[in-house]
Design a protein around this motif. Structure first.
Motif, PDB file in Angstrom:
ATOM      1  N   GLY A  52      -3.526   2.923  -5.609  1.00 45.12           N
ATOM      2  CA  GLY A  52      -2.992   3.044  -4.255  1.00 45.12           C
ATOM      3  C   GLY A  52      -2.008   1.966  -3.856  1.00 45.12           C
ATOM      4  N   ARG A  53      -1.458   1.231  -4.831  1.00 48.60           N
ATOM      5  CA  ARG A  53      -0.506   0.175  -4.475  1.00 48.60           C
ATOM      6  C   ARG A  53       0.761   0.295  -5.321  1.00 48.60           C
ATOM      7  NH1 ARG A  53      -2.763  -3.160  -0.903  1.00 48.60           N
ATOM      8  NH2 ARG A  53      -0.993  -4.594  -0.959  1.00 48.60           N
ATOM      9  N   ALA A  54       1.890  -0.008  -4.692  1.00 44.35           N
ATOM     10  CA  ALA A  54       3.170  -0.061  -5.382  1.00 44.35           C
ATOM     11  C   ALA A  54       3.407  -1.492  -5.830  1.00 44.35           C
ATOM     12  CB  ALA A  54       4.293   0.402  -4.461  1.00 44.35           C
ATOM     13  N   VAL A  55       3.347  -1.721  -7.137  1.00 46.95           N
ATOM     14  CA  VAL A  55       3.531  -3.054  -7.712  1.00 46.95           C
ATOM     15  C   VAL A  55       4.663  -2.983  -8.727  1.00 46.95           C
ATOM     16  CG1 VAL A  55       2.480  -4.892  -9.085  1.00 46.95           C
ATOM     17  CG2 VAL A  55       1.119  -3.693  -7.351  1.00 46.95           C
ATOM     18  N   LEU A  56       5.581  -3.909  -8.646  1.00 49.28           N
ATOM     19  CA  LEU A  56       6.752  -3.894  -9.517  1.00 49.28           C
ATOM     20  C   LEU A  56       6.400  -4.232 -10.961  1.00 49.28           C
ATOM     21  CD1 LEU A  56       9.277  -5.819  -7.236  1.00 49.28           C
ATOM     22  CD2 LEU A  56       9.135  -3.346  -7.570  1.00 49.28           C
ATOM     23  N   THR A  57       7.038  -3.547 -11.882  1.00 54.88           N
ATOM     24  CA  THR A  57       7.039  -3.951 -13.287  1.00 54.88           C
ATOM     25  C   THR A  57       8.116  -5.023 -13.471  1.00 54.88           C
ATOM     26  OG1 THR A  57       8.661  -2.262 -13.841  1.00 54.88           O
ATOM     27  CG2 THR A  57       6.326  -1.643 -14.026  1.00 54.88           C
ATOM     28  N   PRO A  99       0.824  -1.224   0.000  1.00 56.79           N
ATOM     29  CA  PRO A  99       0.000   0.000   0.000  1.00 56.79           C
ATOM     30  C   PRO A  99       0.854   1.269   0.000  1.00 56.79           C
ATOM     31  CG  PRO A  99      -0.766  -1.566   1.664  1.00 56.79           C
ATOM     32  CD  PRO A  99       0.557  -2.075   1.176  1.00 56.79           C
ATOM     33  N   LEU A 100       0.556   2.174  -0.918  1.00 63.40           N
ATOM     34  CA  LEU A 100       1.320   3.414  -0.994  1.00 63.40           C
ATOM     35  C   LEU A 100       1.191   4.255   0.265  1.00 63.40           C
ATOM     36  CD1 LEU A 100       0.511   4.451  -4.664  1.00 63.40           C
ATOM     37  CD2 LEU A 100       2.767   3.828  -3.765  1.00 63.40           C
ATOM     38  N   ASP A 101       0.010   4.221   0.884  1.00 60.60           N
ATOM     39  CA  ASP A 101      -0.186   5.087   2.047  1.00 60.60           C
ATOM     40  C   ASP A 101       0.542   4.573   3.288  1.00 60.60           C
ATOM     41  OD1 ASP A 101      -1.770   2.940   2.733  1.00 60.60           O
ATOM     42  OD2 ASP A 101      -3.662   4.058   2.776  1.00 60.60           O
ATOM     43  N   GLU A 102       1.158   3.375   3.202  1.00 60.98           N
ATOM     44  CA  GLU A 102       1.939   2.864   4.328  1.00 60.98           C
ATOM     45  C   GLU A 102       3.429   3.079   4.137  1.00 60.98           C
ATOM     46  OE1 GLU A 102       0.913  -1.051   5.682  1.00 60.98           O
ATOM     47  OE2 GLU A 102      -1.202  -0.790   5.163  1.00 60.98           O
TER      48      GLU A 102
END
Length: 405
Positions: free
Chosen positions: A385-390, A356-359
């Motif tokens: 709202g999420r950081a997911v790797l390419t 989660p980006l907000d964390e």
């Protein structure tokens, strides 16, 4: 497990956990890891806590190991009290668990079921070397409640296997997969290693093709790490073999992802691919998403509610402590809230579900923006709202995680 014991705080003889660890017990997924520290021979690249017959010395034996492990399962029940803790996953790792008789492995599983109860549909995995099983032993394991088997294939190239000191022949892993399927195992994993000195791109493609053709529903692929103190490290230090190259490793990862995707596998963790959500390793997901687990065996690590501990390394010392009614734990640490945050970010950012980006801490937000601009994070989940790797992000995951922590 690493061969060096970590420093930490003392553990009570009873194994009692801090009150903070027991808060919320039963609300988080719970599993068991059972370490079987025996190998027929020591692979040149391995620094895990394992022992050949010649290395064991007095006070420990394979024949008595299952009974000793059962004693630790009973200790776990005493320490964790009466909380309802249906066991969702059990993973027998090593070492080579299947050097023990199938009946010994089943007896440990039965003790876990007796003391805690296996949850309906529990995942029960054992690691195995392809040469350490046969149709009869696999049938006994399946009948005893095992649902998943993970074979150490590593490579389909004879000269690469020789550098790794692996004993099986290149075609044996495929035979083992067929035998596991015939025994009724619905889930089978093959472990691969890339960037071994002397391996070529064609060797790696051939290994991937052989793994895919064997018919597993899960593949794990790891870049070779040269660990200090291993025979492989000594050979590289003497100049007999070249050090693995990071750029070559990146190219091999791209080859793996492309070939596995074409064959119907999807990545769900940086080094793991599965043909379906059901085929994902639920035990590893328990680790990666902050669940609780009890680690049984010499050198095994456990974690409950933010307290992490690790057992004494040698099987003789492990057996002696349990025979005296004393916890085999060597030391432990109680993680701070910040420690737990960092670990969650490190592990979950490697998953296809991301973090989660907000964390993410405010002072790391510029690094997040740079990662998005550099193509390391997927803009679709980012907007959600999420950081997911390419794919590019997966290649640089370790560096990105350092930037964000």
């Amino acid at each position: 497990m690493p061969s060096v014991l970590l420093d930490g705080d003392p553990v009570p003889a009873s194994g009692e956990l801090p009150a903070s660890a027991l808060e919320g017990l039963g609300t988080r997924p719970f599993g068991f890891y059972v370490h079987v520290p025996f190998c027929a021979t020591r692979c040149g690249y391995c620094d895990f806590n394992t022992y050949t017959a010649a290395e064991l010395g007095p006070g420990a034996s394979r024949a008595d190991y299952a009974r000793t492990a059962v004693e630790e399962v009973r200790l776990a029940r005493r320490v964790l009290g009466d909380a309802e803790l249906p066991v969702q996953t059990v993973f027998f790792g090593g070492g080579t668990p299947t050097l023990l008789e199938a009946g010994d492995l089943v007896s440990v599983l039965r003790a876990i079921d007796s003391e805690f109860g296996l949850a309906p549909g529990a995942e029960v995995t054992t690691e195995a070397n392809p040469e350490s099983v046969d149709p009869a032993s696999l049938e006994r394991l399946r009948a005893g409640g095992f649902t998943r088997v993970s074979f150490g294939m590593q490579s389909a190239s004879a000269h690469v296997l020789a550098v790794l000191d692996r004993r099986h022949t290149p075609g044996r892993p495929a035979e083992a997969v067929r035998e596991a399927r015939a025994a009724g195992f619905g889930h089978v994993n093959l472990d691969l290693i890339y960037s071994t000195p002397g391996e070529t791109d064609d060797d790696w493609r051939a290994s991937l093709a052989a793994a895919i053709e064997a018919g597993p529903d899960h593949v794990s692929a790891y870049s070779l790490i040269v660990e200090d103190g291993t025979r492989l490290a000594a050979r590289i230090r003497r100049g007999e073999l070249p050090m693995p190259d990071d750029d070559v490793a990146a190219d091999r990862y791209l080859i793996a992802d492309a070939m596995l995707a074409e064959a119907g596998f999807s990545w769900y963790e940086v080094s793991n691919w599965a043909v379906s959500e059901d085929a994902r390793c639920r035990h590893n997901l328990l680790y990666w998403t902050g669940g609780d687990w009890w680690g049984v065996g010499p050198g095994a690590h456990g974690h409950v509610g933010g307290t992490r501990w690790w057992n004494v390394k040698h099987p003789a010392a492990y057996a002696a402590r349990l025979s005296e009614g004393v916890s085999p734990a060597h030391a432990r640490e109680v993680l701070t809230a910040e420690d737990r945050h960092v670990e969650r970010l490190m592990l979950q950012l490697r998953l296809d579900t991301g973090f989660p980006l907000d964390e993410i801490h405010r002072d790391a937000r510029p690094a997040v923006a740079r990662a998005l601009g550099d193509g390391l994070l997927d803009p679709g989940p980012f907007r959600g709202g999420r950081a997911v790797l390419t794919l590019k992000g997966r290649l640089l995951a370790d560096a990105l995680i350092r930037d964000l922590t």
